[in-house]
Enzyme design. Structure first.
Site, PDB file in Angstrom:
ATOM      1  CG  ASP A  29      -2.087   0.919   1.085  1.00  0.00           C
ATOM      2  OD1 ASP A  29      -2.320   1.424  -0.032  1.00  0.00           O
ATOM      3  OD2 ASP A  29      -2.785   1.152   2.086  1.00  0.00           O
ATOM      4  CG  HIS A  62      -0.037   1.886  -9.333  1.00  0.00           C
ATOM      5  ND1 HIS A  62      -0.241   1.514  -8.018  1.00  0.00           N
ATOM      6  CD2 HIS A  62      -1.147   2.583  -9.696  1.00  0.00           C
ATOM      7  CE1 HIS A  62      -1.417   1.969  -7.608  1.00  0.00           C
ATOM      8  NE2 HIS A  62      -1.984   2.629  -8.609  1.00  0.00           N
ATOM      9  CG  LEU A  78      10.107 -16.710  -3.859  1.00  0.00           C
ATOM     10  CD1 LEU A  78       9.779 -16.733  -2.368  1.00  0.00           C
ATOM     11  CD2 LEU A  78      10.639 -15.320  -4.222  1.00  0.00           C
TER      12      LEU A  78
HETATM   13  C1  FPP Z   1      -1.972   0.142  -3.282  1.00  0.00           C
HETATM   14  O1  FPP Z   1      -1.480   1.458  -3.275  1.00  0.00           O
HETATM   15  C2  FPP Z   1      -1.420  -0.586  -4.402  1.00  0.00           C
HETATM   16  C3  FPP Z   1      -2.129  -1.198  -5.392  1.00  0.00           C
HETATM   17  C4  FPP Z   1      -3.598  -1.211  -5.460  1.00  0.00           C
HETATM   18  C5  FPP Z   1      -1.460  -1.861  -6.507  1.00  0.00           C
HETATM   19  C6  FPP Z   1      -0.247  -2.643  -6.116  1.00  0.00           C
HETATM   20  C7  FPP Z   1       0.382  -3.097  -7.354  1.00  0.00           C
HETATM   21  C8  FPP Z   1       1.701  -3.038  -7.608  1.00  0.00           C
HETATM   22  C9  FPP Z   1       2.746  -2.590  -6.657  1.00  0.00           C
HETATM   23  C10 FPP Z   1       2.160  -3.501  -8.924  1.00  0.00           C
HETATM   24  C11 FPP Z   1       2.417  -4.976  -8.828  1.00  0.00           C
HETATM   25  C12 FPP Z   1       2.807  -5.444 -10.122  1.00  0.00           C
HETATM   26  C13 FPP Z   1       2.885  -6.726 -10.476  1.00  0.00           C
HETATM   27  C14 FPP Z   1       3.473  -7.022 -11.767  1.00  0.00           C
HETATM   28  C15 FPP Z   1       2.407  -7.831  -9.637  1.00  0.00           C
HETATM   29  P1  FPP Z   1      -2.527   2.641  -3.380  1.00  0.00           P
HETATM   30  O2  FPP Z   1      -2.681   2.987  -4.811  1.00  0.00           O
HETATM   31  O3  FPP Z   1      -3.782   2.267  -2.682  1.00  0.00           O
HETATM   32  O4  FPP Z   1      -1.777   3.800  -2.630  1.00  0.00           O
HETATM   33  P2  FPP Z   1      -2.452   4.931  -1.745  1.00  0.00           P
HETATM   34  O5  FPP Z   1      -3.022   4.236  -0.528  1.00  0.00           O
HETATM   35  O6  FPP Z   1      -1.301   5.806  -1.406  1.00  0.00           O
HETATM   36  O7  FPP Z   1      -3.501   5.597  -2.583  1.00  0.00           O
END
Ligand code: FPP
Length: 245
Positions: free
Chosen positions: A23, A40, A134
């Site tokens: 997050d 992201h 893994l």
């Molecule tokens: C939450 O941060 C994150 C997500 C909803 C997406 C997580 C995805 C990735 C890190 C990419 C993963 C990629 C692969 C290839 C598996 P948020 O957007 O809710 O952040 P915020 O709370 O600051 O708004």
């Protein structure tokens, strides 16, 4: 990375399975006056480092929450960015995962995705199927409640007795042990419909660090915290149990 951080750790205090709610990507980007989508993208870089680190130190299973059943409610443009990132990562990173000995498994309700995306997932899983360093579980369109419902339906369809064991055998993560440690970055203290069944006795670790900043060193801090925990699984500490007294 130093030799010390890359060395295999004491298996007695190293979690076998780490689950992560990644997050804070959006806030990370907003603080830099960047669009949320670039958060992201940097989040994918953080994940790549984490995967390499887990493979190096001997964590056997890593499960990451990449897209929840509820994330469809985000603006269409952000959902599209995330889908594009998944497709790009599946195409580009699978050979590197294979090289590192990582077995990729995508878990979630994949019926929502296009045939092309499902084919890409199948190919990436097939390419890494032989690997055993893994297991990387990527939860996509996943929700803990969805998982329990689909497992219950599978138990009924197989005409099995509904027990904890039969239900667990049909959960999306039946191939991995329950997580020992759940890490949530980004400062929120909740589970958000992740692995509801599997987290029953998992140790929880929350940090304010935003996901793109969550480095292998920050992960080591979480591992050191975990190593100090005393896990009891509802029992009493070993030295205080009646049998040991
Ligand atoms: C939450 O941060 C994150 C997500 C909803 C997406 C997580 C995805 C990735 C890190 C990419 C993963 C990629 C692969 C290839 C598996 P948020 O957007 O809710 O952040 P915020 O709370 O600051 O708004």
């Amino acid at each position: 990375m130093t030799k010390k951080t890359a060395a295999k750790r004491d298996p007695a205090t190293l979690p076998k399975h780490v689950a992560v709610v990644m997050d804070g990507n959006g806030r990370w980007a907003q603080r830099r006056f960047l669009p949320r989508s670039s958060g992201h993208k940097f989040g994918v870089d953080a994940l790549k480092k984490m995967v390499r680190h887990c493979a190096e130190i001997g964590v056997a299973h890593l499960t990451v929450f990449a897209f929840s059943s509820e994330n469809w409610a985000r603006p269409a443009e952000e959902v599209q960015t995330l889908m594009d990132l998944f497709v790009k990562a599946l195409e580009k990173e699978s050979p590197e995962l294979a090289r590192q000995g990582v077995r990729l498994r995508v878990v979630g309700d994949l019926s929502a995705f296009s045939a092309e995306m499902r084919a890409l997932i199948d190919q990436a899983e097939a390419l890494t199927r032989q690997n055993d360093v893994l297991v990387l579980n990527v939860a996509l369109n996943y929700g803990g409640r969805w998982d329990m419902v689909q497992a219950a339906q599978a138990v009924l369809a197989a005409q099995e007795q509904p027990t904890a064991e039969t239900l667990a055998q049909h959960l999306a993560l039946a191939h991995s042990p329950d997580p020992d440690l759940l890490i949530r970055t980004g400062g929120e203290h909740r589970v958000s419909n992740f692995l509801l069944w599997q987290l029953a006795y998992t140790e929880l670790y929350f940090t304010d660090v935003l996901w793109p900043d969550f480095s292998p060193e920050a992960f080591d801090v979480a591992l050191a915290d975990y190593a100090r925990r005393q896990r009891r699984f509802g029992g009493v500490p070993e030295s205080k149990s009646p049998a040991a007294a």
